[in-house]
Design a protein around this motif. Structure first.
Motif, PDB file in Angstrom:
ATOM      1  N   SER A  96       0.832  -1.209   0.000  1.00 48.73           N
ATOM      2  CA  SER A  96       0.000   0.000   0.000  1.00 48.73           C
ATOM      3  C   SER A  96       0.866   1.259   0.000  1.00 48.73           C
ATOM      4  O   SER A  96       0.553   2.233  -0.691  1.00 48.73           O
ATOM      5  CB  SER A  96      -0.930   0.017   1.213  1.00 48.73           C
ATOM      6  OG  SER A  96      -1.866  -1.020   1.127  1.00 48.73           O
ATOM      7  N   ALA A 139       2.209   1.791  -3.396  1.00 49.74           N
ATOM      8  CA  ALA A 139       1.167   2.277  -4.304  1.00 49.74           C
ATOM      9  C   ALA A 139       0.916   3.776  -4.139  1.00 49.74           C
ATOM     10  O   ALA A 139       0.467   4.438  -5.079  1.00 49.74           O
ATOM     11  CB  ALA A 139      -0.130   1.497  -4.078  1.00 49.74           C
ATOM     12  N   LYS A 154      -2.082  -2.210  -7.321  1.00 48.90           N
ATOM     13  CA  LYS A 154      -3.515  -2.214  -7.011  1.00 48.90           C
ATOM     14  C   LYS A 154      -4.035  -3.661  -6.981  1.00 48.90           C
ATOM     15  O   LYS A 154      -4.737  -4.053  -6.050  1.00 48.90           O
ATOM     16  CB  LYS A 154      -4.279  -1.399  -8.054  1.00 48.90           C
ATOM     17  CG  LYS A 154      -5.761  -1.329  -7.790  1.00 48.90           C
ATOM     18  CD  LYS A 154      -6.475  -0.523  -8.864  1.00 48.90           C
ATOM     19  CE  LYS A 154      -7.967  -0.572  -8.600  1.00 48.90           C
ATOM     20  NZ  LYS A 154      -8.749  -0.406  -9.793  1.00 48.90           N
ATOM     21  N   ASP A 155      -3.691  -4.434  -8.005  1.00 48.99           N
ATOM     22  CA  ASP A 155      -4.109  -5.847  -8.042  1.00 48.99           C
ATOM     23  C   ASP A 155      -3.515  -6.627  -6.874  1.00 48.99           C
ATOM     24  O   ASP A 155      -4.181  -7.473  -6.270  1.00 48.99           O
ATOM     25  CB  ASP A 155      -3.694  -6.500  -9.363  1.00 48.99           C
ATOM     26  CG  ASP A 155      -4.503  -6.005 -10.549  1.00 48.99           C
ATOM     27  OD1 ASP A 155      -5.566  -5.374 -10.338  1.00 48.99           O
ATOM     28  OD2 ASP A 155      -4.073  -6.257 -11.691  1.00 48.99           O
ATOM     29  N   GLN A 168      -5.285  -6.174  -3.592  1.00 50.26           N
ATOM     30  CA  GLN A 168      -6.513  -6.974  -3.543  1.00 50.26           C
ATOM     31  C   GLN A 168      -6.193  -8.451  -3.302  1.00 50.26           C
ATOM     32  O   GLN A 168      -6.871  -9.120  -2.522  1.00 50.26           O
ATOM     33  CB  GLN A 168      -7.324  -6.808  -4.829  1.00 50.26           C
ATOM     34  CG  GLN A 168      -8.659  -7.526  -4.788  1.00 50.26           C
ATOM     35  CD  GLN A 168      -9.542  -7.071  -3.641  1.00 50.26           C
ATOM     36  OE1 GLN A 168      -9.818  -5.895  -3.490  1.00 50.26           O
ATOM     37  NE2 GLN A 168      -9.978  -8.003  -2.785  1.00 50.26           N
TER      38      GLN A 168
END
Length: 177
Positions: free
Chosen positions: A70, A73, A87-88, A91
Motif C-alpha cells: 500500500s 502504491a 492495485k491488483d 486486492q
C-alpha cells in the motif's frame, strides 16, 4: 564474575523440541523455526496450537505485506504499470488475509465440531487459496512493465508470506483428527 544461567526446565526443552521437530519437516524449516520457536511455551506440545500459531504468524506477515505494498502504491513517482500491479496485488493480499482468517476460524471450531474432517478440509482449502492469492500478486508482475525496485520489493514481501502460508498448510495437512 559471570552470572550463572538459569536452568532451562525440561518442560520448556520438551516444548522447544516439539516445535523444532515439527518445523524440520515443513517446506521452509528455518522460516518455520523463526516464526514459531518464540512461542514454544504457548504452543506446548499441542499440534493444534502449533497450526494456529503458524496461521497467526502468516496473518501478521500478510498484514505487513499489505501495508508495504500500500505504501508503494501511494508513492508519487510510480509508473502506470507499477500502479496497476500494486492495485491488483493489494486486492490479492486482502483476499489472502481473508482466507487465513477463515482458516483460523475453522480451526477454532474444530474441537467442538461433529465433522472434524470437514472442518479440517475447509482450513486446508482456505490456506491453499491464500497461497494462490499470494502468488497471483507476483504473477501480475510478468504481465506489466514494472520497475525493478518495485518488483524486488513485491517479490520479497510476497515470498515471506507465501513461505509462512506453505508451512502452515503443511502443518494443517498433518494434523490428526
Amino acid at each position: 564474575m559471570a552470572l550463572a544461567k538459569a536452568p532451562v526446565s525440561s518442560t520448556q526443552t520438551t516444548y522447544t523440541n516439539f516445535v523444532k521437530t515439527s518445523c524440520n519437516v515443513t517446506t521452509y524449516p528455518s522460516v518455520c523455526l523463526n516464526s514459531l520457536l518464540p512461542y514454544a511455551t504457548a504452543i506446548k506440545s499441542d499440534p493444534f496450537r502449533l497450526v494456529k500459531q503458524a496461521l497467526s504468524a502468516t496473518l501478521k506477515s500478510a498484514s505487513t505485506t499489505r501495508s508495504t505494498i500500500s505504501k508503494l502504491a501511494k508513492a508519487k513517482n510510480i509508473t502506470k504499470g507499477d500502479a496497476a500491479v500494486l492495485k491488483d496485488c493489494i486486492q490479492d493480499i486482502q483476499d489472502s488475509i481473508s482466507d487465513i482468517k477463515d482458516s483460523l476460524k475453522a480451526l477454532s471450531s474444530l474441537k467442538s465440531s461433529a465433522d472434524k474432517k470437514f472442518v479440517l478440509a475447509n482450513a486446508q482449502t482456505w490456506t491453499s487459496a491464500a497461497i494462490t492469492d499470494e502468488y497471483s500478486c507476483t504473477d501480475g508482475i510478468d504481465d506489466e512493465e514494472v520497475s525493478p525496485a518495485v518488483m524486488k520489493k513485491i517479490k520479497s514481501s510476497i515470498m515471506s508470506v507465501a513461505r509462512l502460508s506453505s508451512n502452515a498448510l503443511y502443518l494443517i495437512n498433518h494434523l490428526q483428527v
